[in-house]
Scaffold this motif. Structure first.
Motif, PDB file in Angstrom:
ATOM      1  N   THR A   1       0.838  -1.198   0.000  1.00 50.37           N
ATOM      2  CA  THR A   1       0.000   0.000   0.000  1.00 50.37           C
ATOM      3  C   THR A   1       0.870   1.244   0.000  1.00 50.37           C
ATOM      4  O   THR A   1       0.626   2.196  -0.753  1.00 50.37           O
ATOM      5  CB  THR A   1      -0.924  -0.002   1.240  1.00 50.37           C
ATOM      6  OG1 THR A   1      -1.757  -1.151   1.185  1.00 50.37           O
ATOM      7  CG2 THR A   1      -1.800   1.243   1.264  1.00 50.37           C
ATOM      8  N   GLU A   2       1.917   1.253   0.843  1.00 49.62           N
ATOM      9  CA  GLU A   2       2.781   2.433   0.901  1.00 49.62           C
ATOM     10  C   GLU A   2       3.465   2.681  -0.436  1.00 49.62           C
ATOM     11  O   GLU A   2       3.607   3.828  -0.864  1.00 49.62           O
ATOM     12  CB  GLU A   2       3.805   2.273   2.023  1.00 49.62           C
ATOM     13  CG  GLU A   2       3.145   2.549   3.367  1.00 49.62           C
ATOM     14  CD  GLU A   2       4.081   2.405   4.553  1.00 49.62           C
ATOM     15  OE1 GLU A   2       5.294   2.254   4.340  1.00 49.62           O
ATOM     16  OE2 GLU A   2       3.582   2.452   5.685  1.00 49.62           O
TER      17      GLU A   2
ATOM     18  N   THR B   1       1.054   4.301  -2.917  1.00 51.81           N
ATOM     19  CA  THR B   1       0.639   5.681  -2.625  1.00 51.81           C
ATOM     20  C   THR B   1       1.385   6.703  -3.474  1.00 51.81           C
ATOM     21  O   THR B   1       0.950   7.854  -3.567  1.00 51.81           O
ATOM     22  CB  THR B   1       0.825   6.045  -1.137  1.00 51.81           C
ATOM     23  OG1 THR B   1       2.187   5.825  -0.767  1.00 51.81           O
ATOM     24  CG2 THR B   1      -0.111   5.251  -0.241  1.00 51.81           C
TER      25      THR B   1
ATOM     26  N   VAL C   1      -0.961   8.451  -5.651  1.00 48.77           N
ATOM     27  CA  VAL C   1      -1.739   9.529  -5.047  1.00 48.77           C
ATOM     28  C   VAL C   1      -0.862  10.765  -4.869  1.00 48.77           C
ATOM     29  O   VAL C   1      -1.307  11.896  -5.109  1.00 48.77           O
ATOM     30  CB  VAL C   1      -2.328   9.088  -3.688  1.00 48.77           C
ATOM     31  CG1 VAL C   1      -3.154  10.205  -3.057  1.00 48.77           C
ATOM     32  CG2 VAL C   1      -3.185   7.830  -3.861  1.00 48.77           C
ATOM     33  N   GLN C   2       0.385  10.542  -4.475  1.00 57.58           N
ATOM     34  CA  GLN C   2       1.291  11.679  -4.286  1.00 57.58           C
ATOM     35  C   GLN C   2       1.515  12.443  -5.594  1.00 57.58           C
ATOM     36  O   GLN C   2       1.607  13.669  -5.596  1.00 57.58           O
ATOM     37  CB  GLN C   2       2.618  11.186  -3.691  1.00 57.58           C
ATOM     38  CG  GLN C   2       2.494  10.872  -2.192  1.00 57.58           C
ATOM     39  CD  GLN C   2       3.392   9.751  -1.725  1.00 57.58           C
ATOM     40  OE1 GLN C   2       4.318   9.355  -2.426  1.00 57.58           O
ATOM     41  NE2 GLN C   2       3.123   9.226  -0.538  1.00 57.58           N
TER      42      GLN C   2
ATOM     43  N   ALA D   1      -3.324   9.305   1.548  1.00 61.40           N
ATOM     44  CA  ALA D   1      -3.056   8.486   0.357  1.00 61.40           C
ATOM     45  C   ALA D   1      -3.341   7.003   0.602  1.00 61.40           C
ATOM     46  O   ALA D   1      -3.877   6.309  -0.273  1.00 61.40           O
ATOM     47  CB  ALA D   1      -1.602   8.675  -0.076  1.00 61.40           C
ATOM     48  N   LYS D   2      -2.998   6.514   1.782  1.00 65.70           N
ATOM     49  CA  LYS D   2      -3.230   5.093   2.069  1.00 65.70           C
ATOM     50  C   LYS D   2      -4.713   4.750   2.046  1.00 65.70           C
ATOM     51  O   LYS D   2      -5.095   3.658   1.631  1.00 65.70           O
ATOM     52  CB  LYS D   2      -2.653   4.742   3.447  1.00 65.70           C
ATOM     53  CG  LYS D   2      -1.149   4.561   3.446  1.00 65.70           C
ATOM     54  CD  LYS D   2      -0.680   4.072   4.811  1.00 65.70           C
ATOM     55  CE  LYS D   2       0.556   4.812   5.250  1.00 65.70           C
ATOM     56  NZ  LYS D   2       0.884   4.619   6.664  1.00 65.70           N
TER      57      LYS D   2
ATOM     58  N   ILE E   1      -5.973   4.272  -1.556  1.00 60.70           N
ATOM     59  CA  ILE E   1      -5.599   2.953  -2.078  1.00 60.70           C
ATOM     60  C   ILE E   1      -6.435   1.849  -1.414  1.00 60.70           C
ATOM     61  O   ILE E   1      -6.887   0.916  -2.077  1.00 60.70           O
ATOM     62  CB  ILE E   1      -4.092   2.688  -1.854  1.00 60.70           C
ATOM     63  CG1 ILE E   1      -3.249   3.768  -2.545  1.00 60.70           C
ATOM     64  CG2 ILE E   1      -3.708   1.294  -2.359  1.00 60.70           C
ATOM     65  CD1 ILE E   1      -3.528   3.955  -4.025  1.00 60.70           C
TER      66      ILE E   1
END
Lengths: 228, 228
Positions: B134-135, B138, B141-142, B156-157, B160
């Motif tokens: 997941t990280e 992200t 999203v960033q 962001a997490k 997702i």
């Protein structure tokens, strides 16, 4: 009682019903103490006072007991009716969180996921219980449609699934705990997505013109093949 | 090799690495044939050509093998970078669907959910693998934040998680199949909810003034108590 009643449908108050209550209550109590992995028919027999051969005859395995427990428990989360969709979704998210706040129910969910992987009969029970429950809760979406909060073509089941899914993802996949933040986020996301038309019919899926239309079933990726 | 390497960190190409590849490949192949419930160390030994005592020494149980397999497989879904958030989310949803389109991966997910319920060590592996994944994702999203598509305070997490959760809910809870409709709906819902600010910080959670602020952990409902 001269004939054997169908599984789980004994007359209320009868001996079969009392046996079921005793065994399912014992199963919940055992799930309070430890996870599904530690559950045995012998432990259920000791705690319930029902002979282990009776339990084995009726439910066959621990998986069978867990499946029946789910069928019983899945109707215990109330369907909100506050007069507004946003509030209804927040109340539903709170009720789901409350359900999972007890170790017994968290262990129940872990247990059914495990049992369904081992026993197709349990998988059928899980599917049936959650499908029936989702259909019941769609009343909440239908009322929102009637009030004009959502368009009539909203897929009510998908709204409920979108709200519910993050809880099971958190518990079964991320192996984390349910908190107030998750309650808020799941309710807001489902509400805002529903209001923005994310759960409209397939015909209106032109909102994303770049969507690939290839079917996904039976289309393994090269990446995965490379790993096999 | 004079010292035993840490679990899963053998030098590439070494004998330990070859053994791992053989056993994990055999596990995937067995998952193609049948579900997790049918998997045994003996079957893995036959298919991999690795002696069962070696497998037992390294992974201890079938659960241990499945946990290690997940750690290996969870990095195989690519992170899209199309230049737009909506397209990225649709591509990510498609990639997740492709992953689950193969029986082996679907059985892997069922298997890890079952194994984690039985073995806290596997639960830790599952948590670690999905948290790391997941990280990593992200980034997507960033980049959307950097382009100005989302506000900087977007979690962001949670974006997702919102996109991923419906797939695991469909597979593990509703026990249904992943289809193109689910790909579309999960991507659109995550996108529209993110754009509407559903994944903002807790401080901005005033959008729902009627939200209850009571903590949910440790607050069992009366309804459930009545059933217990």
């Amino acid at each position: 009682m001269t004939e054997r009643p169908p599984h789980g449908s004994a007359r209320p108050g009868g001996r079969t019903a009392r046996t079921r209550t005793a065994v399912l209550t014992a199963a919940l109590d055992e799930l309070d103490v430890a996870g599904f992995g530690a559950l045995t028919l012998d432990k259920l027999a000791v705690r319930s006072g029902v002979h282990v051969s009776t339990i084995r005859r009726r439910w066959r395995t621990v998986e069978g007991v867990i499946g029946d427990l789910l069928a019983q428990q899945s109707t215990t989360i109330p369907t909100p009716d506050s007069g507004g969709l946003r509030q209804d979704l927040h109340e539903l998210a709170s009720a789901i969180a409350d359900f999972h706040a007890t170790p017994r129910n968290r262990n129940l969910i872990e247990g059914i996921a495990a049992a369904a992987a081992h026993d197709p009969r349990v998988a059928d029970i899980v599917r049936g219980a959650f499908t029936a429950r989702t259909e019941h809760v769609t009343q909440l979406v239908q009322r929102a449609v009637a009030r004009g909060e959502l368009t009539a073509d909203t897929d009510a089941k998908e709204v409920i699934a979108a709200l519910s899914a993050p809880f099971y993802y958190r518990i079964l996949i991320l192996r984390g705990t349910v908190d107030a933040r998750l309650v808020h986020t799941s309710a807001e996301a489902a509400y805002l997505a529903a209001r923005a038309g994310a759960f409209g019919p397939p015909e209106t899926e032109t909102s994303c013109r770049t969507r690939k239309d290839t079917p996904h079933e039976g289309a393994p990726t090269a990446v995965l093949r490379a790993h096999a």
